[in-house]
Design a protein around this motif. Structure first.
Motif, PDB file in Angstrom:
ATOM      1  N   GLU A 334      68.374 -63.933  47.798  1.00  0.00           N
ATOM      2  CA  GLU A 334      68.170 -65.460  47.766  1.00  0.00           C
ATOM      3  C   GLU A 334      66.994 -65.866  48.736  1.00  0.00           C
ATOM      4  N   PHE A 335      66.533 -64.163  49.841  1.00  0.00           N
ATOM      5  CA  PHE A 335      65.691 -65.109  50.427  1.00  0.00           C
ATOM      6  C   PHE A 335      64.906 -63.885  50.054  1.00  0.00           C
ATOM      7  N   SER A 336      64.807 -62.730  48.779  1.00  0.00           N
ATOM      8  CA  SER A 336      63.624 -62.506  48.085  1.00  0.00           C
ATOM      9  C   SER A 336      63.215 -63.672  47.321  1.00  0.00           C
ATOM     10  N   SER A 337      64.008 -64.091  46.130  1.00  0.00           N
ATOM     11  CA  SER A 337      64.058 -64.852  45.477  1.00  0.00           C
ATOM     12  C   SER A 337      62.961 -66.285  45.905  1.00  0.00           C
ATOM     13  N   ASP A 338      63.396 -66.681  47.197  1.00  0.00           N
ATOM     14  CA  ASP A 338      62.468 -67.393  47.830  1.00  0.00           C
ATOM     15  C   ASP A 338      61.182 -67.358  47.939  1.00  0.00           C
ATOM     16  N   MET A 339      60.435 -65.195  48.360  1.00  0.00           N
ATOM     17  CA  MET A 339      59.244 -65.204  49.269  1.00  0.00           C
ATOM     18  C   MET A 339      58.745 -65.259  48.044  1.00  0.00           C
ATOM     19  N   GLY A 340      59.593 -64.367  46.664  1.00  0.00           N
ATOM     20  CA  GLY A 340      58.477 -64.033  45.714  1.00  0.00           C
ATOM     21  C   GLY A 340      59.063 -64.451  44.713  1.00  0.00           C
ATOM     22  N   SER A 341      58.947 -63.730  43.419  1.00  0.00           N
ATOM     23  CA  SER A 341      58.981 -64.337  41.977  1.00  0.00           C
ATOM     24  C   SER A 341      60.701 -64.828  41.720  1.00  0.00           C
ATOM     25  N   ARG A 342      61.743 -65.364  41.444  1.00  0.00           N
ATOM     26  CA  ARG A 342      62.967 -65.535  41.390  1.00  0.00           C
ATOM     27  C   ARG A 342      63.319 -64.531  40.735  1.00  0.00           C
ATOM     28  N   THR A 343      62.734 -65.054  39.219  1.00  0.00           N
ATOM     29  CA  THR A 343      63.041 -63.910  37.668  1.00  0.00           C
ATOM     30  C   THR A 343      62.559 -63.069  37.749  1.00  0.00           C
ATOM     31  N   VAL A 344      61.999 -62.454  39.023  1.00  0.00           N
ATOM     32  CA  VAL A 344      61.618 -60.798  39.663  1.00  0.00           C
ATOM     33  C   VAL A 344      62.405 -60.175  39.672  1.00  0.00           C
ATOM     34  N   LYS A 345      62.886 -60.940  40.649  1.00  0.00           N
ATOM     35  CA  LYS A 345      63.664 -60.445  41.452  1.00  0.00           C
ATOM     36  C   LYS A 345      65.550 -60.342  41.118  1.00  0.00           C
ATOM     37  N   ARG A 346      65.501 -61.619  40.032  1.00  0.00           N
ATOM     38  CA  ARG A 346      66.910 -61.708  39.398  1.00  0.00           C
ATOM     39  C   ARG A 346      66.949 -60.065  38.345  1.00  0.00           C
ATOM     40  N   VAL A 347      65.453 -60.127  37.740  1.00  0.00           N
ATOM     41  CA  VAL A 347      66.422 -59.236  36.985  1.00  0.00           C
ATOM     42  C   VAL A 347      65.343 -57.574  36.903  1.00  0.00           C
ATOM     43  N   GLU A 348      65.435 -57.123  38.119  1.00  0.00           N
ATOM     44  CA  GLU A 348      65.588 -56.430  38.968  1.00  0.00           C
ATOM     45  C   GLU A 348      67.095 -56.229  39.500  1.00  0.00           C
ATOM     46  N   ASP A 349      67.594 -56.848  39.847  1.00  0.00           N
ATOM     47  CA  ASP A 349      68.876 -57.199  40.264  1.00  0.00           C
ATOM     48  C   ASP A 349      70.782 -56.570  39.418  1.00  0.00           C
ATOM     49  N   VAL A 350      70.063 -57.567  38.451  1.00  0.00           N
ATOM     50  CA  VAL A 350      71.175 -57.081  37.082  1.00  0.00           C
ATOM     51  C   VAL A 350      70.878 -55.472  37.018  1.00  0.00           C
ATOM     52  N   MET A 624      56.449 -59.812  35.597  1.00  0.00           N
ATOM     53  CA  MET A 624      57.437 -60.337  34.497  1.00  0.00           C
ATOM     54  C   MET A 624      57.079 -59.841  33.465  1.00  0.00           C
ATOM     55  N   VAL A 625      55.835 -59.611  32.552  1.00  0.00           N
ATOM     56  CA  VAL A 625      55.584 -58.475  31.463  1.00  0.00           C
ATOM     57  C   VAL A 625      55.900 -57.620  31.345  1.00  0.00           C
ATOM     58  N   ALA A 626      55.789 -56.752  32.880  1.00  0.00           N
ATOM     59  CA  ALA A 626      55.738 -55.711  33.440  1.00  0.00           C
ATOM     60  C   ALA A 626      57.298 -55.300  32.593  1.00  0.00           C
ATOM     61  N   GLU A 627      58.075 -56.245  34.068  1.00  0.00           N
ATOM     62  CA  GLU A 627      59.860 -56.107  33.479  1.00  0.00           C
ATOM     63  C   GLU A 627      60.143 -56.075  31.415  1.00  0.00           C
ATOM     64  N   MET A 628      59.342 -56.964  31.526  1.00  0.00           N
ATOM     65  CA  MET A 628      59.812 -56.888  29.688  1.00  0.00           C
ATOM     66  C   MET A 628      59.727 -55.659  28.978  1.00  0.00           C
ATOM     67  N   LEU A 629      58.921 -55.007  29.196  1.00  0.00           N
ATOM     68  CA  LEU A 629      57.958 -54.190  28.308  1.00  0.00           C
ATOM     69  C   LEU A 629      58.827 -53.079  28.591  1.00  0.00           C
ATOM     70  N   THR A 630      59.184 -52.488  30.060  1.00  0.00           N
ATOM     71  CA  THR A 630      60.239 -52.111  30.636  1.00  0.00           C
ATOM     72  C   THR A 630      61.344 -50.796  29.874  1.00  0.00           C
ATOM     73  N   LEU A 631      61.448 -50.318  29.103  1.00  0.00           N
ATOM     74  CA  LEU A 631      62.487 -49.456  28.152  1.00  0.00           C
ATOM     75  C   LEU A 631      63.757 -49.950  29.060  1.00  0.00           C
ATOM     76  N   PRO A 632      64.935 -49.811  28.861  1.00  0.00           N
ATOM     77  CA  PRO A 632      65.884 -49.443  28.970  1.00  0.00           C
ATOM     78  C   PRO A 632      66.067 -48.014  29.504  1.00  0.00           C
ATOM     79  N   SER A 633      66.767 -48.710  30.781  1.00  0.00           N
ATOM     80  CA  SER A 633      66.604 -46.443  31.091  1.00  0.00           C
ATOM     81  C   SER A 633      67.696 -45.344  30.615  1.00  0.00           C
TER      82      SER A 633
END
Ligand code: TRP
Ligand code: ZN
Length: 883
Positions: A334-350, A624-633
């Motif tokens: 939650e701290f990281s989400s508040d410091m930066g982009s909430r959605t991007v942080k969530r996507v990385e964690d998920v 966010m675009v970078a996350e969306m364009l990254t193919l599933p590993s």
């Protein structure tokens, strides 16, 4: 190391300690040959414990020099010592136990207890390392006030630190220096720390909301002084955030952080003396990637937040580990989400959760967030306890809402301050403060495995109703054949032609208060359930599991067209990303089938079209675009396959074909974006620059993958980069898509330029570990002989061998089993020197049941390890549970 197979410890066998310790006085005489530890433990029989049980203290690899009770030295017939304990049959109700033990920190390669790293003394006591320092009641529910004296040679060790406040500092008659530290807060011994070394520091201050001025010090080797700013800023931001969001203030006048090279994990929250792996605290544009900067901020925050969630309120026993870790990971996220982009942080964690934690949940080591048994507790510092544990806390937050959650955390901290408690206590505080019943919700703590949600829908045009039919199930896990339904918060929206619809759930009062009526959290708590929305004028596309509202696998039969719609138009950023992932996954799986049938790959043009739209979508931030364009590993794709059917080679070939096809189809736009996104200002680890670099380097990756002509871009970028993020991205493009003539000189150049920078060289090892050519195993073996490699340093082992085994699936799973043999040998040698690291490295091998055509070879390597004569409990547990 034991002779017989070590046994398991069970949660159900927990009993309160028979003895308590009020005060712990330690005196360390640090030396080059030996270190003496004098302990005075002020013990008493627990008032809650009837009977005359003997006193049993834990101790490992200790030489007992003397033992006394009050004023009497004990004779050998009055006590018993064995490999891991000291037992005294007859002791008074209340007494002082005095022991002296001799230890050799310089020979301690396990990095637990007191050891030496780059010439300095340091400690790591969590979970059960304190017993390698002195005989003690080494369990978290025994809390004492610590007073620590350290005597050492002042020339070698000008800095002498322990927990709490410095009370005294003097030079003795023999020229040695002696310091006295006192920590007023009672604590379990796992939070004890000591540091002695030739260190420099940067200092700063923080004023708490009550006006206390706290002195902040970050201790590092002199050469690393220029790498401290980011961690210090992160610390101050964390301290402010915890005051603002949780009302938690720091409670001492001093807060120290020390950086050490040799460390088994990321960092450790010892009271007022956090110890960090250098890789998790030092930052410099030449040595730390953008992701590294964000990691440092998150870990500094994590350890700081432990001061309340972990230290002031600690764990009763190690089965409750998620009490502090799950909660603290939620707090730092939650701290990281508040410091930066909430959605991007969530996507990385998920992404991490779905790839690695889901795999853990589906593997032989699957365990509940609160495990019921363990052989070696070090094996339970897992993604399940940390990340899934954080998801469980997040679900409570979602179900209660932010205000009631805060009331719950306030009550929890107030009610349990100074205590060692359980996950149950945490949930009960949440219930008591909110009035919500979390009875059934508690199954998240006791049932292992990833629940699966199946959803289908029905639209009734005449009645204008839209129904979601939801069913849940959870696969069997070791020791748990069948599961009861979970409480699953399912956040949803409905996407119509002109955007997200206003929602009205049948049987609920319409909500006129809020103007955002387009988002709902449905509570799924039965095996099968339906939710009806009324007054729905069109057949919508369901936007499901928004924000990843629960750690489950979701199955809804989306068409590719629907995924494209969600991906470009839904209000929820997570769903947009997830839809892009699902679409890419479908396309890759289709190509897998084509390749398996001996056909050429025909990549659905829908994917490239979607990518083009994303690249041109200015409403989305570049990160966010970078996350969306990254193919599933490849690992995620393997995790999606059915047990026994993951075909690593096919997955790898299909994914590469799709990437190349998309790169080729969108080359013009990738190139255009690559050029537009160039940064002319000097490097900054700002959210904006980080996002730009992420997207730009993703463009480079697609281009280089599609056509080797574009390697020229990588060559230029490698030469021109003013930071390691861009330099590495270029080096990776050359190494992954080029020929030897493309990468050999740049690799050599990187080594020469950064030879003295350990953390940069570790990245250099990783690039080479991830190259997927058929010579990878041999290259890794060769690099293990490189002068810059050190098998005793966990960061190096992880950077080279760990990266290879966990992130280069194609070559790790080489058909001839050479990858497995390499890992087996590394584990075998680490089994003696550092069992904790050995068992962590072993994890990829334990997943042998997943892989088609490899199971036998993988199992054979496990069998070979199982037959070794002196397995550590750490490795024994993994091997025996996975076979
Ligand atoms: N408590 C630490 C954290 O998560 C974890 C940790 C650091 C640890 N070092 C360790 C756990 C060594 C086990 C062993 O913040
Ligand atoms: Zn932690």
């Amino acid at each position: 190391m034991r002779e017989a197979n070590p046994g398991a410890i069970y949660l159900k066998d927990y009993s309160a300690p028979a003895f308590l310790i009020n005060r712990t006085e330690l005196h360390f005489e640090l030396g080059e040959e030996e270190t003496l530890v004098h302990a005075r433990l002020h013990l008493l029989r627990s008032p809650e414990h009837a009977g005359q049980a003997p006193l049993e203290l834990q101790g490992q690899n200790l030489e007992l020099v003397s033992v006394g009770v009050d004023f009497d030295e004990l004779s050998p017939d009055q006590y018993r010592v064995d490999e891991d304990s000291l037992v005294i049959d007859k002791v008074p109700e209340q007494f002082v136990l005095k022991t002296t033990t001799r230890i050799r920190p310089q020979d301690n390669t396990s990095l637990e207890g007191l050891y030496k790293s780059s010439g300095m003394f340091c400690t790591q006591c969590e979970a059960e390392g304190f017993r390698k320092i002195t005989y003690y009641l080494d369990r978290p529910d025994v809390m004492a006030v610590f007073t620590v004296t350290i005597t050492a040679d002042p020339a070698r060790y000008p800095v002498l630190l322990s927990n709490g406040n410095l009370l005294d500092d003097k030079i003795l008659a023999d020229g040695r220096r002696e310091v006295l530290w006192h920590d007023p807060f009672p604590k379990p011994c796992y939070l004890f720390a000591l540091v002695a070394g030739d260190l420099q520091y940067v200092e700063d201050t923080f004023t708490t909301m009550s006006g206390r001025e706290v002195s902040l010090n970050l201790y590092v080797e002199e050469k690393d002084l220029p790498k401290c700013d980011h961690a210090m800023d992160s610390l101050k931001r964390s301290m402010r955030w915890d005051e603002e969001v949780y009302g938690r203030m720091y409670d001492l006048d001093i807060f120290n952080i020390v950086a050490v090279d040799d460390f088994n994990m990321g960092a450790m929250e010892n009271k007022s003396l956090n110890i960090f792996n250098t890789s998790c605290v030092l930052c410099h544009p030449d040595t730390t990637t953008d992701a590294g900067y964000q990691r440092v901020e998150a870990i500094v925050a994590h350890e700081y937040f432990h001061n309340w969630s972990g230290n002031r309120v600690t764990c009763r026993d190690w089965f409750q580990l998620s009490l502090k870790e799950g909660f603290t990971v939620f707090r730092d996220a939650e701290f990281s989400s508040d410091m930066g982009s909430r959605t991007v942080k969530r996507v990385e964690d998920v992404s991490v959760l779905r790839t690695a934690q889901f795999a853990e949940d589906a593997g032989p080591m699957a365990h509940p967030v609160r495990p019921e048994s363990y052989i070696e507790i070090n094996n339970f510092y897992t993604l399940t306890v940390y990340e899934k544990g954080a998801e469980v806390v997040r679900m409570i937050h979602t179900l209660l809402g932010p205000e009631l959650f805060r009331a719950g955390s306030d009550l929890y901290f107030r009610r349990h301050d100074g205590q060692a408690v359980t996950c149950e206590d945490f949930v009960r505080a949440m219930e008591d403060a909110s009035g919500c019943d979390l009875g059934q919700f508690r199954r998240w703590y006791s049932q292992a495995g990833t629940p699966e949600l199946r959803v289908f829908d029905e639209y009734d045009e005449d009645a204008r109703t839209y129904t979601l039919h939801v069913s849940q199930s959870c696969p069997a896990t070791p020791g748990q054949a069948s599961k009861e339904p979970f409480v699953i918060p399912l956040a949803v929206g409905l996407l119509g032609d002109a955007g997200n619809l206003r929602l009205q759930v049948a049987g609920e009062e319409p909500d006129y208060e809020t103007d955002d009526n387009t988002h709902r959290v449905l509570v799924v708590d039965q095996a099968e359930q339906s939710f009806v929305f009324t007054d729905v004028g069109e057949h919508p596309i369901p936007s499901l599991l928004r924000g990843f509202s629960a750690p489950v696998k979701l199955d809804y039969p989306y068409s590719r067209g629907q995924l494209c719609e969600l991906m470009s138009r839904d209000d929820d950023g997570f769903v947009r990303w997830d839809s892009a992932q699902s679409l890419a996954r479908r396309v890759i799986e289709e190509v897998q089938q084509q390749l398996a049938a001996g056909q050429a790959a025909r990549v659905d043009v829908l994917l490239a079209q979607a990518c083009e739209r994303l690249l041109g979508d200015s409403s989305l931030e570049p990160a966010m675009v970078a996350e969306m364009l990254t193919l599933p590993s490849e690992n995620y794709l393997a995790e999606q396959a059915k047990e026994g059917e993951a075909d690593v080679e096919l997955i790898s070939r299909a994914r590469a074909a799709v990437k190349a096809a998309v790169g080729e189809a969108c080359a013009g736009l990738f190139l255009q974006r690559y050029e537009e996104l160039a940064i002319t200002e000097p490097y900054a680890a700002s959210g904006e620059q980080i996002g730009q670099r992420a997207l730009r380097n993703l463009c480079l990756d697609y281009l280089a993958c599609a056509n080797s002509d574009y390697l020229a871009l990588a060559r230029d970028q490698f030469g021109a980069a003013d930071n390691i993020t861009d330099r590495l991205a270029a080096l990776r493009a050359l190494a992954f898509y080029g020929a030897e003539s493309d990468w050999s000189k740049p690799l050599q150049r990187f080594l020469e330029d950064w030879r003295g920078e350990t953390l940069a060289i570790n990245q250099w090892f990783t690039v080479q570990a991830l190259m997927s050519d058929s010579g990878a195993v041999e290259r890794v073996r060769e690099l293990m002989q490189h002068p810059a490699f050190d098998p005793r340093n966990p960061n190096k082992v992880r950077a080279l061998v760990g990266a290879f085994c966990a992130q280069n699936p194609r070559q790790f799973h080489r058909e001839d089993g050479a990858g497995y043999r390499l890992l087996g040998e590394v584990v075998e040698s680490l089994n003696h020197s550092n069992p904790q690291l050995a068992s962590r490295m072993l994890t990829p091998l334990t997943r042998w049941r997943r892989y088609r055509g490899r199971a036998e070879l993988m199992r054979a390597e496990l069998e070979r390890l199982a037959a070794l004569p002196d397995l550590s409990p750490d490795v024994y547990e993994l091997v025996s549970k996975s076979l």
